[in-house]
Design a protein around this motif. Structure first.
Motif, PDB file in Angstrom:
ATOM      1  N   UNK A 111       0.826  -1.193   0.000  1.00  0.00           N
ATOM      2  CA  UNK A 111       0.000   0.000   0.000  1.00  0.00           C
ATOM      3  C   UNK A 111       0.864   1.248   0.000  1.00  0.00           C
ATOM      4  N   UNK A 112       0.443   2.262   0.753  1.00  0.00           N
ATOM      5  CA  UNK A 112       1.189   3.523   0.825  1.00  0.00           C
ATOM      6  C   UNK A 112       2.187   3.528   1.972  1.00  0.00           C
ATOM      7  N   UNK A 113       2.328   2.410   2.665  1.00  0.00           N
ATOM      8  CA  UNK A 113       3.214   2.341   3.830  1.00  0.00           C
ATOM      9  C   UNK A 113       4.673   2.451   3.384  1.00  0.00           C
ATOM     10  N   UNK A 114       5.360   3.489   3.871  1.00  0.00           N
ATOM     11  CA  UNK A 114       6.763   3.722   3.506  1.00  0.00           C
ATOM     12  C   UNK A 114       7.716   3.413   4.647  1.00  0.00           C
ATOM     13  N   UNK A 115       7.219   2.792   5.705  1.00  0.00           N
ATOM     14  CA  UNK A 115       8.038   2.516   6.885  1.00  0.00           C
ATOM     15  C   UNK A 115       8.671   1.128   6.762  1.00  0.00           C
ATOM     16  N   UNK A 143      14.107 -11.848  -0.772  1.00  0.00           N
ATOM     17  CA  UNK A 143      13.812 -10.788  -1.735  1.00  0.00           C
ATOM     18  C   UNK A 143      13.012  -9.715  -1.008  1.00  0.00           C
ATOM     19  N   UNK A 144      13.667  -8.592  -0.708  1.00  0.00           N
ATOM     20  CA  UNK A 144      13.025  -7.493   0.006  1.00  0.00           C
ATOM     21  C   UNK A 144      12.627  -6.423  -1.002  1.00  0.00           C
ATOM     22  N   UNK A 145      11.331  -6.280  -1.234  1.00  0.00           N
ATOM     23  CA  UNK A 145      10.837  -5.333  -2.239  1.00  0.00           C
ATOM     24  C   UNK A 145      10.740  -3.909  -1.708  1.00  0.00           C
ATOM     25  N   UNK A 146      10.913  -3.722  -0.405  1.00  0.00           N
ATOM     26  CA  UNK A 146      10.912  -2.382   0.151  1.00  0.00           C
ATOM     27  C   UNK A 146       9.524  -1.826   0.395  1.00  0.00           C
ATOM     28  N   UNK A 147       9.393  -0.502   0.211  1.00  0.00           N
ATOM     29  CA  UNK A 147       8.187   0.211   0.633  1.00  0.00           C
ATOM     30  C   UNK A 147       7.223   0.483  -0.511  1.00  0.00           C
ATOM     31  N   UNK A 148       5.968   0.718  -0.123  1.00  0.00           N
ATOM     32  CA  UNK A 148       4.904   1.161  -1.023  1.00  0.00           C
ATOM     33  C   UNK A 148       4.761   0.241  -2.240  1.00  0.00           C
ATOM     34  N   UNK A 149       4.694  -1.035  -1.958  1.00  0.00           N
ATOM     35  CA  UNK A 149       4.543  -2.033  -3.011  1.00  0.00           C
ATOM     36  C   UNK A 149       3.055  -2.331  -3.213  1.00  0.00           C
ATOM     37  N   UNK A 150       2.585  -2.204  -4.432  1.00  0.00           N
ATOM     38  CA  UNK A 150       1.188  -2.521  -4.739  1.00  0.00           C
ATOM     39  C   UNK A 150       0.975  -4.030  -4.634  1.00  0.00           C
ATOM     40  N   UNK A 182      -3.772  -5.643   4.465  1.00  0.00           N
ATOM     41  CA  UNK A 182      -3.432  -7.054   4.662  1.00  0.00           C
ATOM     42  C   UNK A 182      -4.546  -7.960   4.158  1.00  0.00           C
ATOM     43  N   UNK A 183      -5.777  -7.574   4.380  1.00  0.00           N
ATOM     44  CA  UNK A 183      -6.889  -8.362   3.835  1.00  0.00           C
ATOM     45  C   UNK A 183      -6.870  -8.367   2.314  1.00  0.00           C
ATOM     46  N   UNK A 184      -6.550  -7.220   1.720  1.00  0.00           N
ATOM     47  CA  UNK A 184      -6.454  -7.154   0.262  1.00  0.00           C
ATOM     48  C   UNK A 184      -5.364  -8.088  -0.235  1.00  0.00           C
ATOM     49  N   UNK A 185      -4.223  -8.083   0.438  1.00  0.00           N
ATOM     50  CA  UNK A 185      -3.118  -8.955   0.059  1.00  0.00           C
ATOM     51  C   UNK A 185      -3.513 -10.419   0.156  1.00  0.00           C
TER      52      UNK A 185
END
Length: 252
Positions: A111-115, A143-150, A182-185
């Protein structure tokens, strides 16, 4: 003793301290409103020990006082760890013998989470709380995709990497964003994979509790204070040792 009260100055005095913000300018009326709120929450008498303006229209308060509520610890429900903690060398050995290949873990803040502090603490080699992160484990492909991943991108990368497990970290909690994301994921992975081949779904964050796994539709939830060793040991247990998991599904 299973019946307890909070402790402040003397045992069993019921003294607690709490903080909150009210949408009012800082003045005597605001402090009175803070005391009134504390009284309605069961703190009586309540003492405002700190009040600080937060801009022109908000005030932050810290109040202190006794409450009459009791806690019955015998009725507290917790989820105990149901898998053994493994040293990195033992986890590596189990994966090597059980899978005969590396175990692939894909992680992200969605989502928009950048933390990324949480996901990095678990996945990066520097680790957390004196433990090396998952990158330290020879038999883990991380594999760490980092932040704000759709979410669609996370699913795509999971398939490309042939992921065995997905780790999702959520820190931003405004308007229940961590729950909704998390539910969307979870829903996306259940739609994209047959249940028997779906990666293990793990969610983590400071506002999650282990009891939320079923509602979120994930296999496991890790809360604050979780160490990389706990996550690695769980993945070995569910993917290598047991090779069978009971899927959690959201209740309707």
């Amino acid at each position: 003793m299973s019946i307890i009260r909070p402790y402040g100055d003397t045992t069993g005095d019921g003294m607690v301290q709490m903080s909150f913000t009210l949408p009012v300018p800082h003045d005597k009326r605001a402090e009175g409103a803070a005391v009134q709120l504390a009284n309605k929450m069961g703190m009586d008498p309540a003492l405002v020990v700190h009040a600080k303006p937060m801009g022109p229209d908000f005030t932050f308060f810290v109040v202190y006082g006794p409450v009459n509520h009791l806690v019955d610890t015998s009725k507290v429900e917790v989820i105990e760890r149901d898998y053994p903690l493994l040293a990195p060398k033992d986890a590596n050995l189990a994966i090597r013998k059980g899978l005969r290949r590396r175990l692939t873990v894909v992680g992200a803040c969605i989502g928009t989470d950048a933390h990324t502090v949480g996901i990095d603490a678990i996945m990066n080699i520097k680790g957390f709380a004196g433990e090396k992160g998952l990158e330290y484990y020879r038999e883990l492909k991380v594999v760490n995709l980092g932040a704000q991943v759709a979410v669609p991108e996370l699913v795509r990368r999971a398939k490309a990497e042939k992921a065995d497990a997905i780790l999702v970290s959520q820190v931003v909690t405004q308007r229940e964003a961590h729950v909704l994301n998390t539910r969307e994921m979870s829903a996306a992975f259940r739609e994209a994979y047959p249940e028997e081949t779906r990666p293990v779904l793990v969610a983590g964050g400071p506002r999650f509790t282990e009891q939320m796994a079923g509602d979120l539709g994930v296999d496991r939830v890790f809360g604050r204070g979780t160490t990389p060793g706990e996550v690695a040991s769980y993945l070995v247990d569910v993917l290598v040792t047991k090779r069978v998991r009971t899927p959690n599904r959201r209740s309707a």
